[in-house]
Design an enzyme around this catalytic site. Sequence first.
Site, PDB file in Angstrom:
ATOM      1  N   ASP A 176      -3.402 -17.921 -65.049  1.00 15.02           N
ATOM      2  CA  ASP A 176      -4.300 -18.404 -66.096  1.00 15.02           C
ATOM      3  C   ASP A 176      -3.747 -18.081 -67.491  1.00 15.02           C
ATOM      4  O   ASP A 176      -3.214 -16.980 -67.702  1.00 15.02           O
ATOM      5  CB  ASP A 176      -5.630 -17.670 -65.883  1.00 15.02           C
ATOM      6  CG  ASP A 176      -6.761 -18.213 -66.702  1.00 15.02           C
ATOM      7  OD1 ASP A 176      -7.240 -19.296 -66.381  1.00 15.02           O
ATOM      8  OD2 ASP A 176      -7.162 -17.534 -67.663  1.00 15.02           O
ATOM      9  N   GLU A 199      10.245  -9.932 -54.270  1.00 20.85           N
ATOM     10  CA  GLU A 199      10.204  -8.857 -53.268  1.00 20.85           C
ATOM     11  C   GLU A 199       9.628  -9.383 -51.944  1.00 20.85           C
ATOM     12  O   GLU A 199       9.808  -8.775 -50.896  1.00 20.85           O
ATOM     13  CB  GLU A 199       9.288  -7.708 -53.754  1.00 20.85           C
ATOM     14  CG  GLU A 199       9.825  -6.950 -54.947  1.00 20.85           C
ATOM     15  CD  GLU A 199       8.748  -6.062 -55.589  1.00 20.85           C
ATOM     16  OE1 GLU A 199       7.688  -5.821 -54.955  1.00 20.85           O
ATOM     17  OE2 GLU A 199       8.973  -5.633 -56.737  1.00 20.85           O
TER      18      GLU A 199
HETATM   19  C1  GLC Z   1      -7.998 -21.126 -68.364  1.00 20.32           C
HETATM   20  C2  GLC Z   1      -8.911 -21.596 -67.263  1.00 20.32           C
HETATM   21  C3  GLC Z   1     -10.286 -21.784 -67.827  1.00 20.32           C
HETATM   22  C4  GLC Z   1     -10.763 -20.443 -68.337  1.00 20.32           C
HETATM   23  C5  GLC Z   1      -9.801 -19.877 -69.373  1.00 20.32           C
HETATM   24  C6  GLC Z   1     -10.073 -18.427 -69.657  1.00 20.32           C
HETATM   25  O1  GLC Z   1      -7.775 -22.118 -69.305  1.00 20.32           O
HETATM   26  O2  GLC Z   1      -8.401 -22.747 -66.673  1.00 20.32           O
HETATM   27  O3  GLC Z   1     -11.186 -22.287 -66.880  1.00 20.32           O
HETATM   28  O4  GLC Z   1     -12.038 -20.597 -68.911  1.00 20.32           O
HETATM   29  O5  GLC Z   1      -8.481 -19.957 -68.951  1.00 20.32           O
HETATM   30  O6  GLC Z   1      -9.747 -17.629 -68.568  1.00 20.32           O
END
Ligand code: GLC
Length: 558
Positions: free
Chosen positions: A204, A260
């Site tokens: 993310d 790993e």
């Molecule tokens: C990313 C995710 C989104 C989330 C954001 C914060 O963009 O796809 O859904 O709200 O990060 O974690």
Amino acid sequence: MPTQPPWWQRTTTYQIYPRSFLDTNGDGIGDLPGVIAKLDYLQALGVETLWLSPFFESPQADFGYDISDHFAIAAEYGSLADVRALIAQAHARGLKIVLDMVLNHTSAQHPWFVASQRGRDDPQRDWYIWRDGRAPDGRAPPNNWRSMLGGSGWHFDPRSGQWYFASFLPFQPDLNYRNPAVKAAMLDVVRHWFREGVDGLRLDIFNAIFKDASFADNPFSWRVMPSEANPHGFFQRHVHTIDHPDTLAFARELRTVVDEFVDPPRFLVGEVFGDAATLKRYCGEAADGLHLVFLFETLRTRLNGPAVRALITGFERAFPPPFSPTWVFGNHDRPRAIHRVHGHPERAKLLAALQLTVRGVPFLYYGEEIGMVNHEMPLHEGLDPVAARFRRMPPPLVGWFRRHGILLNRDECRSPMQWHGGPNAGFTPPTATPWLPLQRGATTTNVAAQERDPDSLLWCYRQLLALRRAEPALQAGALTWLDDLGLPGDVVAFRRTLAGDPRPTADVFLNFGDRDVPLELPEPAGRTLVSTLRPAPLPAPHTYTLRAHEAVVLVAAP
Ligand code: GLC
């Protein structure tokens, strides 16, 4: 035989938003047993890797993208035993499991942040990014750094009189990766889940991990809105907060951790933003960084022949083997793919054919295979914290953003999966209340109805996915243009070639135009033609009329 590309380059990925997939315990919220119950469906659909949005312990203020314990499972989704069962049962079917890992930030309720917030002297203070405000009284943010949603990324904490930084929403404080203990703790999380047997991680907002140690202001820019190709905006270039060189170095460090785990090899796919050259840097010069990055340019490209050809050309140039592009038309943050083709069923099939025949790893989003639409609703009804943030925006402006690929209320693309035309579309028991309202169209647009209809979008996805599984050239072959056939610009035509394979070529013709196009098919003898507009394959003829919005693939006869 040439060495086979690794499995993660050949796979097809399907994103599940667990909250909206299938609810088995009647609380209106989808759960892990629901995913397990649908493994047969997913296997029959023909996808090979399942990416699940986060189901870890979380206050769910951003529906799981605010993790408060990376080792525990949120009760509404199930238990650790369910995760283990999911991994085991997926593996038994030859499916892979990818988890969504939020490395950049935690929930403000994570015990680390709770400790960190206790005061300047807490041993975990430095796990997050704390600074004094600007003089004279410290009541102005430390610098001009913005959050990805606009507005200052700094938030004042009255208890200690300092500010903490959050790249996304205020309840998602950014971890301080300059503290070796933080990095070690997060690498521990990564190793933990690989040891549990997961096959990959989706990372993310990976582009935000490191912030510049100087805390200098970001430079001014005239750019108002960030875009897919250029994430700068809100009147600044985010040079100190995103795509930092230390983040690129961290991609390589993370890769050594993943390496790993060799049996089977695992992979990382990063959520990063920018032009192809910027994105490519995350994969490392020597392909020693993230295995894959999302290429969101697909979300804004016009869907006509020349534009699609230019898009493929750009991806091919930026991601030649051993790199691999990715192909995304929707996810849990973006408008539903079907809107790109204005709900047109044949063009939706064409889009599926592009995604599943071009070189790269396709990422499908749940419900895309039946053509689920955005569930439009007023902003103030949104449960999404992003909707809450923009609550006061006038509806015409919200519509403008939606048309430009930005959902201010992401609930719209997260409505419950439509399994059948009965009560609650089969997502949750008839007596339960789904966490988000079901779409009215669920009575007609649903899995059961499309399973009965061989002309449906679902069958088209099944046919294309089966074809891709059967044809190594479609999974891993090089892409060259079929330029010598004199085709109009509306038709995108390419050949996929996997030298040394017994089924070495597949030829693909995608008609993005509104007119039928007569085709002289290359080397038809002994080949089969598969079309998005025909339920059954046929022996390839010498000449063929490619209908408007039709896609055909020519492969060696079985
Ligand atoms: C990313 C995710 C989104 C989330 C954001 C914060 O963009 O796809 O859904 O709200 O990060 O974690």
